[in-house]
Design a protein around this motif. Structure first.
Motif, PDB file in Angstrom:
ATOM      1  N   GLY A  46       0.904  -1.113   0.108  1.00 21.59           N
ATOM      2  CA  GLY A  46      -0.052  -0.176  -0.097  1.00 21.59           C
ATOM      3  C   GLY A  46       0.936   1.304  -0.080  1.00 21.59           C
ATOM      4  O   GLY A  46       0.524   2.322  -0.727  1.00 21.59           O
ATOM      5  N   ALA A  47       2.066   1.198   0.898  1.00 23.45           N
ATOM      6  CA  ALA A  47       2.757   2.353   0.944  1.00 23.45           C
ATOM      7  C   ALA A  47       3.581   2.631  -0.510  1.00 23.45           C
ATOM      8  O   ALA A  47       3.585   3.801  -1.023  1.00 23.45           O
ATOM      9  CB  ALA A  47       3.803   2.164   1.862  1.00 23.45           C
ATOM     10  N   SER A  48       3.896   1.500  -1.002  1.00 24.32           N
ATOM     11  CA  SER A  48       4.873   1.646  -2.411  1.00 24.32           C
ATOM     12  C   SER A  48       3.808   1.926  -3.661  1.00 24.32           C
ATOM     13  O   SER A  48       4.077   2.958  -4.328  1.00 24.32           O
ATOM     14  CB  SER A  48       5.386   0.329  -2.629  1.00 24.32           C
ATOM     15  OG  SER A  48       6.298  -0.282  -1.677  1.00 24.32           O
ATOM     16  N   TYR A  49       2.599   1.613  -3.437  1.00 23.04           N
ATOM     17  CA  TYR A  49       1.780   1.821  -4.503  1.00 23.04           C
ATOM     18  C   TYR A  49       1.334   3.345  -4.239  1.00 23.04           C
ATOM     19  O   TYR A  49       1.231   4.179  -5.341  1.00 23.04           O
ATOM     20  CB  TYR A  49       0.407   0.993  -4.340  1.00 23.04           C
ATOM     21  CG  TYR A  49      -0.666   1.297  -5.386  1.00 23.04           C
ATOM     22  CD1 TYR A  49      -0.644   0.451  -6.515  1.00 23.04           C
ATOM     23  CD2 TYR A  49      -1.729   2.207  -5.386  1.00 23.04           C
ATOM     24  CE1 TYR A  49      -1.620   0.713  -7.437  1.00 23.04           C
ATOM     25  CE2 TYR A  49      -2.862   2.230  -6.069  1.00 23.04           C
ATOM     26  CZ  TYR A  49      -2.569   1.475  -7.077  1.00 23.04           C
ATOM     27  OH  TYR A  49      -3.545   1.774  -8.275  1.00 23.04           O
ATOM     28  N   THR A  50       1.061   3.845  -3.303  1.00 26.37           N
ATOM     29  CA  THR A  50       0.633   5.286  -2.857  1.00 26.37           C
ATOM     30  C   THR A  50       1.976   6.354  -3.330  1.00 26.37           C
ATOM     31  O   THR A  50       1.703   7.327  -3.883  1.00 26.37           O
ATOM     32  CB  THR A  50       0.479   5.597  -1.622  1.00 26.37           C
ATOM     33  OG1 THR A  50      -0.756   4.829  -1.177  1.00 26.37           O
ATOM     34  CG2 THR A  50       0.004   6.986  -1.417  1.00 26.37           C
ATOM     35  N   VAL A  51       3.176   5.975  -3.165  1.00 26.38           N
ATOM     36  CA  VAL A  51       4.248   6.614  -3.415  1.00 26.38           C
ATOM     37  C   VAL A  51       4.546   6.913  -4.904  1.00 26.38           C
ATOM     38  O   VAL A  51       4.870   7.810  -5.450  1.00 26.38           O
ATOM     39  CB  VAL A  51       5.320   6.334  -2.637  1.00 26.38           C
ATOM     40  CG1 VAL A  51       6.700   6.789  -3.188  1.00 26.38           C
ATOM     41  CG2 VAL A  51       5.322   6.370  -0.950  1.00 26.38           C
ATOM     42  N   ARG A  53       2.353   6.782  -7.135  1.00 30.42           N
ATOM     43  CA  ARG A  53       1.210   7.319  -7.982  1.00 30.42           C
ATOM     44  C   ARG A  53       1.005   8.967  -7.466  1.00 30.42           C
ATOM     45  O   ARG A  53      -0.036   9.241  -7.891  1.00 30.42           O
ATOM     46  CB  ARG A  53       0.009   6.463  -7.913  1.00 30.42           C
ATOM     47  CG  ARG A  53       0.071   5.395  -8.791  1.00 30.42           C
ATOM     48  CD  ARG A  53      -0.670   4.372  -8.360  1.00 30.42           C
ATOM     49  NE  ARG A  53      -0.586   3.065  -9.488  1.00 30.42           N
ATOM     50  CZ  ARG A  53       0.490   2.469  -9.427  1.00 30.42           C
ATOM     51  NH1 ARG A  53       1.531   2.521  -8.565  1.00 30.42           N
ATOM     52  NH2 ARG A  53       0.629   1.436 -10.333  1.00 30.42           N
ATOM     53  N   PHE A  54       1.687   9.282  -6.507  1.00 36.93           N
ATOM     54  CA  PHE A  54       1.708  10.795  -5.801  1.00 36.93           C
ATOM     55  C   PHE A  54       2.773  11.597  -6.254  1.00 36.93           C
ATOM     56  O   PHE A  54       3.872  11.203  -5.612  1.00 36.93           O
ATOM     57  CB  PHE A  54       1.573  10.583  -4.514  1.00 36.93           C
ATOM     58  CG  PHE A  54       1.001  12.068  -3.661  1.00 36.93           C
ATOM     59  CD1 PHE A  54      -0.186  12.334  -3.617  1.00 36.93           C
ATOM     60  CD2 PHE A  54       1.928  12.684  -3.099  1.00 36.93           C
ATOM     61  CE1 PHE A  54      -0.581  13.656  -2.927  1.00 36.93           C
ATOM     62  CE2 PHE A  54       1.631  13.750  -2.366  1.00 36.93           C
ATOM     63  CZ  PHE A  54       0.245  14.447  -2.371  1.00 36.93           C
ATOM     64  N   LEU A  64       5.255  11.413  -1.107  1.00 39.47           N
ATOM     65  CA  LEU A  64       5.020  10.697   0.066  1.00 39.47           C
ATOM     66  C   LEU A  64       5.764   9.572   0.269  1.00 39.47           C
ATOM     67  O   LEU A  64       5.632   8.508   0.943  1.00 39.47           O
ATOM     68  CB  LEU A  64       3.695  10.080   0.061  1.00 39.47           C
ATOM     69  CG  LEU A  64       2.556  11.159  -0.212  1.00 39.47           C
ATOM     70  CD1 LEU A  64       1.019  10.307  -0.212  1.00 39.47           C
ATOM     71  CD2 LEU A  64       2.516  11.989   1.214  1.00 39.47           C
ATOM     72  N   LEU A  67       6.292   7.538   3.565  1.00 35.97           N
ATOM     73  CA  LEU A  67       5.314   6.536   3.946  1.00 35.97           C
ATOM     74  C   LEU A  67       6.080   4.958   3.987  1.00 35.97           C
ATOM     75  O   LEU A  67       5.771   4.190   4.768  1.00 35.97           O
ATOM     76  CB  LEU A  67       4.307   6.160   2.689  1.00 35.97           C
ATOM     77  CG  LEU A  67       3.124   7.284   2.811  1.00 35.97           C
ATOM     78  CD1 LEU A  67       2.069   7.159   1.773  1.00 35.97           C
ATOM     79  CD2 LEU A  67       2.348   6.982   4.188  1.00 35.97           C
TER      80      LEU A  67
END
Length: 254
Positions: A46-51, A53-54, A64, A67
């Protein structure tokens, strides 16, 4: 990471059922280890996916990326209550040994080992992020735990040593504790902005550059395991801004 998480979820369900049905606290300990690992991998994903794509923009200049160490730190913290449970159950089995079904326990433990070895093969690569290293350490601990269960089960079946089961569970607990310590140490170093490199060596390298007389101030820190940032205050020979521009233009022309 997702494939590893799903594999460990399946392994957890199988080992939990086996531990409850066959009476092995070592198998239950390994099942709990897999459960927490599954949560850790999901959090890391979840952290890697968010980083990824942000983009951040002006408000979040580093995106991010923080994270990553935050997720790794939480993963390490999650291990602590699990270790407490494993050691407590092992202590109870020392006081009151329980008969286990060695044949079926051995089959389930071997399946768990295969899941861990397959996950290590999927995850391992030349360069891993902190989250990936965290998952890798977890998997190594899982593999060691499965081996401990197998050895203990063989000892129970061959030598009639029921105490081998809680001994194996205790060893798994210490394996988990070692994994937690490694993850917490690395993530805390990033969160508390420990310098990842020697400032003396960096100062020497910068001073050796042209037109650098002195390095007054250096700060080096990591935003995440793959993003290192530094600020330096340099003193050069230029006596005015115009001289500095002229020197810069001359160096560019050369």
């Amino acid at each position: 990471m997702t494939l590893v998480a799903v594999s460990n979820l399946v392994g957890f369900i199988v080992e939990l059922a086996g531990g409850l049905l066959f009476g092995s606290v070592a198998l239950l300990s390994d099942a709990l280890h897999m459960l927490f690992d599954m949560l850790a991998y999901s959090m890391a994903f979840g952290a890697s996916y968010t980083v990824d794509r942000f983009e951040g923009g002006e408000t979040w200049s580093y995106g991010l990326h923080r994270l990553e160490p935050v997720a790794a730190f939480l993963n390490g913290v999650l291990f602590i209550p699990m270790v407490g449970y494993i050691l407590w159950e092992s202590y109870q089995r020392f006081l009151d040994p329980v008969t286990i079904d060695p044949e079926l326990t051995l089959i389930v433990a071997t399946g768990g080992l295969l899941v861990n070895v397959g996950s290590v093969y999927v995850l391992q690569s030349g360069e891993m992020s902190l989250n990936e290293r965290s998952a890798f350490y977890h998997l190594l601990g899982d593999a060691g735990g499965s081996i401990a269960v197998i050895v203990a089960t063989v000892a129970v079946a061959v030598a009639d040593l029921p105490i081998a089961d809680p001994v194996a569970a205790t060893l798994i607990g210490f394996l988990v504790l070692w994994s937690a310590g490694t993850v917490l140490r690395e993530s805390s170093s990033i969160l508390l902005e420990r310098s990842p490199s020697s400032q003396d060596d960096l100062r020497t390298d910068i001073t050796a550059l042209g037109d650098v007389e002195r390095v007054d101030d250096i700060h080096v820190w990591q935003v995440c395991s793959q993003l290192t940032v530094a600020t330096v205050h340099l003193v050069g020979p230029a006596t005015s801004l115009e001289n500095q521009r002229t020197d810069s233009h001359r160096r560019t022309s050369d």
